[in-house]
Design an enzyme around this catalytic site. Structure first.
Site, mmCIF file in Angstrom:
data_model
loop_
_atom_site.group_PDB
_atom_site.id
_atom_site.type_symbol
_atom_site.label_atom_id
_atom_site.label_comp_id
_atom_site.label_asym_id
_atom_site.label_seq_id
_atom_site.Cartn_x
_atom_site.Cartn_y
_atom_site.Cartn_z
ATOM 1 N N SER A 1 40.546 56.341 63.843
ATOM 2 C CA SER A 1 40.340 55.189 64.726
ATOM 3 C C SER A 1 40.409 53.940 63.874
ATOM 4 C CB SER A 1 38.966 55.284 65.384
ATOM 5 O OG SER A 1 38.646 54.099 66.087
ATOM 6 N N TYR B 1 29.787 56.195 65.091
ATOM 7 C CA TYR B 1 31.178 56.596 65.316
ATOM 8 C C TYR B 1 32.036 56.142 64.141
ATOM 9 C CZ TYR B 1 35.763 56.926 67.586
ATOM 10 O OH TYR B 1 37.065 57.228 67.883
#
Length: 168
Positions: free
Chosen positions: A71, A85
């Site tokens: 990501s 995350y």
């Protein structure tokens, strides 16, 4: 079991795409340990275990490929409530570099594909219009391109954004 079944069926393993992810939002002070553990298990530990099983076969092929879908939040922290995350995806990027180093002389190439918001369930609730998100088919095309590159074109990280970020 997946690696063994794939090799049994096809006689070899040429590529691996680690594309699982879980996101829970909370601040450092309000960190939920169970949700933090789940993100580490899915986003970081799962790819380690699957890659460990696949790596001998990828080395044997001489052109093994690993694409870890991380990501952009695995390259930078943009929201403090996404820190857990981001930590787990930073770890996935680190794993990618370790795979590159461990497998390079055997023809294994690994890429951390780092997209921004994708038009999936995880991308819902972001306030970003559907038309502005990365289409899953576009992401699949990027994965296919990375898997098809020759050994002479190694891409360590591929950030893919939907925003024009400020330079700093």
């Amino acid at each position: 079991a997946w690696v063994a079944a794939t090799v049994a069926r096809f006689g070899k393993l040429d590529g691996l795409v680690n594309n699982a992810g879980v996101l829970h939002a909370f601040s450092v002070e309000a960190a939920n340990e169970a949700q933090l553990d789940e993100m580490w298990t899915v986003n970081a530990k799962g790819p380690v275990l699957l890659t460990r099983a696949a790596l001998p076969h990828l080395k044997k092929s001489g052109q093994g490929r690993v694409v870890n879908v991380a990501s952009l939040l695995g390259l930078r922290v943009r929201r403090p409530d996404y820190f857990g995350y981001s930590m787990s995806k930073f770890a996935l990027v680190a794993l990618t570099h370790a795979i590159r180093q461990e497998g390079f002389e055997h023809g294994v190439r690994a890429t951390a594909l780092c997209p921004s918001v994708i038009d999936t369930d995880m991308g819902e609730g972001t306030g970003i219009a559907k038309a502005d998100k990365i289409d899953p088919e576009t992401l699949a095309e990027m994965v296919a391109m990375l898997l098809a590159l020759p050994n002479t074109a190694s891409v360590a990280e591929l950030p893919v954004n939907i925003f024009a970020e400020a330079s700093y």
